[in-house]
Each structure stands twice: as C-alpha cells, then as structure tokens.
Design a protein around this motif. Sequence first.
Motif, PDB file in Angstrom:
ATOM      1  N   VAL A   5      67.730  19.584  19.957  1.00 38.09           N
ATOM      2  CA  VAL A   5      67.965  18.152  19.409  1.00 38.09           C
ATOM      3  C   VAL A   5      66.749  17.828  18.624  1.00 38.09           C
ATOM      4  O   VAL A   5      65.817  17.439  19.225  1.00 38.09           O
ATOM      5  CB  VAL A   5      68.886  17.327  20.211  1.00 38.09           C
ATOM      6  N   LEU A   6      66.895  17.407  17.238  1.00 37.01           N
ATOM      7  CA  LEU A   6      65.748  16.801  16.812  1.00 37.01           C
ATOM      8  C   LEU A   6      66.310  15.819  15.336  1.00 37.01           C
ATOM      9  O   LEU A   6      67.379  15.912  15.272  1.00 37.01           O
ATOM     10  CB  LEU A   6      64.838  17.928  15.836  1.00 37.01           C
ATOM     11  N   THR A   7      65.316  15.050  15.182  1.00 36.58           N
ATOM     12  CA  THR A   7      65.840  14.075  14.087  1.00 36.58           C
ATOM     13  C   THR A   7      64.607  14.302  12.937  1.00 36.58           C
ATOM     14  O   THR A   7      63.410  14.069  13.242  1.00 36.58           O
ATOM     15  CB  THR A   7      65.531  12.813  14.597  1.00 36.58           C
ATOM     16  N   GLY A   8      64.959  14.623  11.949  1.00 33.26           N
ATOM     17  CA  GLY A   8      64.248  14.687  10.558  1.00 33.26           C
ATOM     18  C   GLY A   8      64.318  13.844   9.502  1.00 33.26           C
ATOM     19  O   GLY A   8      65.371  12.967   9.698  1.00 33.26           O
ATOM     20  N   GLY A   9      63.247  13.539   8.611  1.00 34.08           N
ATOM     21  CA  GLY A   9      63.293  12.711   7.516  1.00 34.08           C
ATOM     22  C   GLY A   9      63.185  11.315   8.063  1.00 34.08           C
ATOM     23  O   GLY A   9      62.347  11.042   9.103  1.00 34.08           O
ATOM     24  N   GLY A  10      63.187  10.366   7.271  1.00 37.91           N
ATOM     25  CA  GLY A  10      63.206   8.881   7.611  1.00 37.91           C
ATOM     26  C   GLY A  10      63.933   8.318   8.784  1.00 37.91           C
ATOM     27  O   GLY A  10      64.826   8.810   9.121  1.00 37.91           O
ATOM     28  N   ASP A  11      63.326   7.597   9.695  1.00 35.28           N
ATOM     29  CA  ASP A  11      64.213   6.844  10.647  1.00 35.28           C
ATOM     30  C   ASP A  11      65.286   6.303  10.034  1.00 35.28           C
ATOM     31  O   ASP A  11      65.415   5.699   8.950  1.00 35.28           O
ATOM     32  CB  ASP A  11      63.295   5.934  11.462  1.00 35.28           C
TER      33      ASP A  11
END
Length: 350
Positions: A5-11
């Motif tokens: 699982v990953l979170t990309g771009g701006g928060d």
Amino acid sequence: MRIGVLTGGGDCPGLNAVIRAVAKSLIHHGHCEVVGILDGFEGLMGDAPRTRPLGWGDVSGILHIGGTILGTSNSANPLKDDATLAQVGRNVRALGLDGVVAIGGDGTMSIAHGLRAVGLNAVGVPKTIDNDIAHCERSFGFDTAVATATDALRRIESTAYSHHRVMIVETMGRHAGWLALESGIASAADVILLPEIDYGLEAVIARCRAREQRQRYTIVCIGEGAKERGGSLTVRERVEYSPDPVRLGGVGHVLRERLQPHLKSEVRATVLGHVQRGGDPTPFDRVLATRFGHHAARLVIEGRFGRMVTLQGGRIGSVAIADVANTQRTVPPDHELLAMARDIGVCLGE
C-alpha cells in the motif's frame, strides 16, 4: 497474497482512513499480508525498498487523523528513466509483492499504469482535494478542503466589511475549478474565477465598483489555475522529474495588482495554500475514504488489478486505470453549479 500500500502525490485528509480500510479488509476478509511502502513511489526507487508492516494494530486508531502514516512524495517519478524503472522492478520482486494499492491523483494513476512494465499489478484509489480525477464524481479529501476554504473565506469577510476592502482569496485546484467553485458558493463570494473560464478584468472591476457603492466590500474567490482573458497561467515553480512539474500559485496577487489602480477600495490578497490539505477529514470524507479502501481491497481479493475505484451516480465502482491516466476532470461549461451561480448574481468574470 502479499500486498503493498502506498500514498502518492500531495497529502490529503482521508488518506489514513483508506489505508485502514484497505489493510483491515485485506487482513480480515482476504487473509493477506499487508506491507506499507514509505513515501510513495520513492520507497521503491532506492537501492533497497523502504517499507513498514501494516498489521491490524498498526492501522487502528488512525481513521480520523489527517495526512498519511506512510509518508508521500509528489516529485518521485519511477518512470523518469530505464535505470530507475529497472530498480523498481528489482525491489518489487525482492518484496515478493503480488500487487499494490496506489492511493493518489492522476499522476499516481499514470505511474501505476506505467509500472505494469516491471510486472507490478495495481489497484488505484482516487485521492485529491482538487476533485479532478476522471470518471470519479467525488474524491475523498475534497469535502474537507471545501470546508476549510469556506471557513477561511467567511473569516476574511469579517475583515473585508470592517475595512471596506476587496479581499481576494486564492484556492488550490490546479487546472480544475471545483474547489474554488464550491467554496465560493458556500461562502457567498461575490466573484468566483475558475480555470475553465478565462475572466475579463473589466467584468471584475465593474462588480467591485458596484459593491463599493452598496455593501462597500467585495469577496473574490479565485482558483490558482485561473487566468485573465488573453493572459497566461501564474507559475510558482517548476520541479524537474516530477509527474506534475509545473506548480501554480500567486494568481491572487496578480489579480490584486491589476485591480487596485481601478478601485477606491484597498485590495488585499490571501493565498490559502497548504492549509487546505491539512487537518482531520470531515465525517463525509472518513466514510467515503473507508468505502474506497474497502472496495479497493475487494478488487485485490478478486484479482481485478489494473482498476481504479470510482464514485459515479452515488455508487462505488471501478474503471480501468488506463482510462484515468494522464486525464483530468474539469468543470464542464454546462454544469448546473455554473448556471446557478449566474442566476443568483455571482460574477464569473464573463
């Protein structure tokens, strides 16, 4: 299965709610092992991957917290050259990943689509305060950003009428005007300027002059991607190798300089900036993010990779990531909110 699982771009408010729903659904319903990839795609680009386990306890108690426990990056681009792409492939194999849930905006979806070349199966979850992801009528984080911007506009109004000023408030949104449009309507802004409608300076001057004679103050809400008719975008900076190399910002100050010589009132500009990204998600965004995360986990369990979760007609579904990559959802010229704004007397700079 072993799923990353990953979170990309701006928060964005609601990211942790998605992480929680994805991990708990995969663990409880899919009997999967879940691994968090740190700092977006950057966690897959180094000599060794950077990860953390996402067990049940690791994702408990994070539903309401803003930001992302995994960290993120809006400049990491694993598709920038063949050597970087090859390293990502080695890291994916070293981790033994059967797939990844990529939470992000159109840039993240474009990268997730491109990483098929190294065998990375992906399910996408749309994230953006800009609400500009194609085939998705509402992305989580947008409701919170609208609430934040609306609160700021209302607070600025008290200064505007006290000092009889024209107050310009610049929102985020890049090339889409959803955030400026909805927060402008919600705060009863007198002028709303959007990237989709090039504004005429004379129309804005006329509205401000008319209000000088009546209410003696004016509130202008302007999206960062708006521009004057015949003018150009206001670029704050350019970032090499980023999926979104052009960073907009400062159009509110440009408009202030253009307006001031034509008005008796003092003109001030405020750029809301990253305050719109921060803070705890609204209850609406917490629920929507949980729905998105749960559906993403179901897609993984069913082996339906290459899909992005969507909300259309109020129902959760999915579309091919390929249909979302390198596209944007902007405010259409016939949208009902534009017609409504005109009918209630809002100036759109036309």
